[in-house]
Scaffold this active site. Structure first.
Site, PDB file in Angstrom:
ATOM      1  N   TYR A   1       0.827  -1.096  -0.031  1.00 34.93           N
ATOM      2  CA  TYR A   1      -0.077   0.143  -0.018  1.00 34.93           C
ATOM      3  C   TYR A   1       0.732   1.488   0.043  1.00 34.93           C
ATOM      4  O   TYR A   1       1.887   1.451   0.835  1.00 34.93           O
ATOM      5  CB  TYR A   1      -1.127   0.053   1.253  1.00 34.93           C
TER       6      TYR A   1
ATOM      7  N   HIS B   1      -2.461   1.048   6.966  1.00 37.80           N
ATOM      8  CA  HIS B   1      -4.024   0.936   6.082  1.00 37.80           C
ATOM      9  C   HIS B   1      -4.486  -0.492   6.404  1.00 37.80           C
ATOM     10  O   HIS B   1      -4.797  -1.192   5.456  1.00 37.80           O
ATOM     11  CB  HIS B   1      -3.353   0.755   4.404  1.00 37.80           C
TER      12      HIS B   1
HETATM   13 MG    MG Z   1      -4.906   6.249   5.182  1.00 41.83          MG
END
Ligand code: MG
Length: 444
Positions: free
Chosen positions: A206, A249
């Protein structure tokens, strides 16, 4: 003006103003530069909402949903952000098929009443679709109120607490050196806060721009071993010159997030974001007891009950809220006020899937709240600036908004129409496709 002087002044023949004075509290009274009745003196006619529509546009190839509320006063309209980029057509339906017939004819200046009525108008409430629809209208009503009052929205919210808004930018890379180089580039431009994410070879990490063969495979153990080494490198190379942030995340099992937060402690992060998913908020108590790494949480929250225990329990340091996802400015300002009493600072969500109208709303609120923390920011492309005249601007590491009445931002519908949203495929394939090595689905 002191009470003694006020009494002297009233005895010198200010008779016409006396009834007003008698109803004005004494104490720290100061005569305003312009009479408070100036707006009332304009004898403005009652307003009605005459139309509500959604404008879907993608000037930066990200699907944006903007709501335009038109009033009975010629030329007076407001804009609001209702961007739920993964499901824009559903928000469009919620606005045009359901909120519009409910709200046309109502007074657009009754902002709180409209928010409360809209919230229960579907009986079943909360969630990103309905809250975004409400937000589109809500921000537009604040925009209308500001335009009618001749004041920027930050003024209506209590006035500026700061000259501009400190922001953080995103730096990523395939290697530690790449990330360092990108952070230095931001520092040279005057930024003081940077989020750092690094690729994990072979996995779809991410926040890192490197996509190894469009792999959608993810393994958390490699990631939690890599990230502390990244920050060790960055602190050695950059010293304490810059504040560093990182976003987990919600991608790792809670026990690995606990370990990561502890491992990162020596590198003095400004904050560690979303260590747990909203479904795992019970772990925050354990996290707080084990580390002093500052924690930011909340961009996926919809319902007040999701953030309330984290704030009142003093379990987080920064509240991350996607303003349109919680119902707009009206709800966000209440969240900010709640947080103020618990020394939790604001960090509104501000990536590409917030429209420039939403970014403007973020900054207006940032300017007006004492417990502002940081603002996630982005550069607007030329196409976005053409479609949205009056975008917030970045300078010296700060976001700035103009001082025009309302949110100070417009939408050129002709330009926006040149950037239609892409409905094929109907949503980003990255969502719902991330899997573990063994094929099991995992959180995005
Ligand atoms: Mg975020």
């Amino acid at each position: 003006m002191h009470r003694r002087d006020l009494l002297k002044w009233t005895s010198l023949g200010a008779g016409a103003s006396l009834p007003w004075l008698l109803t004005t509290p004494l104490g720290s009274f100061e005569q305003p530069a312009a009479p408070l009745s100036a707006v009332a003196d304009k004898k403005l006619s009652p307003l009605k909402i005459t139309d509500i529509k959604t404008i879907l546009t993608a000037p930066a190839k990200i699907r944006l949903v903007v709501v335009k509320v038109t009033t009975s006063e010629p030329g007076l309209y407001g804009l609001g952000c209702a961007t739920f980029t993964q499901r824009p057509r559903v928000v469009e339906t919620a606005v045009e098929k359901y909120l519009k017939p409910f709200l046309v004819g109502k007074d657009p200046l009754q902002i709180e009443d409209i928010w409360q009525a809209s919230f229960v108008s579907s009986y079943w409430r909360n969630g990103p679709v309905l809250n975004n629809a409400i937000s589109g209208v809500d921000m537009a009503l604040w925009d209308i109120l500001g335009k009618r009052a001749g004041m920027p929205v930050y003024q209506l919210l209590g006035g500026k607490c700061r000259k501009a808004v400190d922001v953080y930018r995103h730096a990523s890379g395939a290697t530690f050196q790449d990330v360092e180089r990108n952070i230095r580039r931001f520092m040279e431009q005057g930024y003081r806060y940077v989020r750092a994410q690094v690729a994990v070879p072979g996995y779809a990490t991410y926040g890192a721009t490197i996509k190894p063969g469009r792999s959608q495979t993810w393994e958390p153990s490699y990631y939690v071993r890599t990230v502390p080494r990244l920050f060790e490198h960055l602190r050695k190379q950059l010293s304490d010159e810059v504040e560093l942030l990182h976003d987990v995340h919600e991608r790792v099992p809670p026990v690995l997030a606990l370990r990561l937060a502890k491992d990162l402690e020596p590198y003095r992060l400004f904050f560690l974001e979303d260590p747990f998913s909203p479904e795992d908020v019970g772990y925050f108590t354990h996290l707080r007891q084990q580390t002093t790494t500052p924690i930011a949480m909340g961009e996926l929250f919809n319902n007040p009950n999701e953030w309330l225990p984290l704030v009142t329990g003093r379990l987080i340091d920064f509240i991350r809220i996607h303003m349109s996802q919680v119902g707009g400015l009206s709800m966000a300002r209440k969240i900010a006020a709640l947080c103020e009493f618990f020394a939790v600072r604001t960090a509104w969500h501000g990536p590409g899937d917030v429209s420039p109208v939403g970014h403007a709303a973020n900054v207006h609120l940032d300017l007006a709240v004492p417990n502002f923390g940081i603002q996630e920011a982005r550069d607007f492309t030329q196409a976005e600036q053409d479609a949205f005249p009056g975008c917030p601007t970045l300078k010296d590491g700060y976001y700035w908004v103009n001082d025009k009445p309302g949110l100070g931002i417009d939408l050129d519908e002709k330009v926006a129409a040149q950037f239609p949203i892409n409905d094929d495929p109907p949503f980003d394939m990255q969502w719902g496709n991330l899997r573990r090595r063994d094929g099991a689905i995992t959180k995005p």
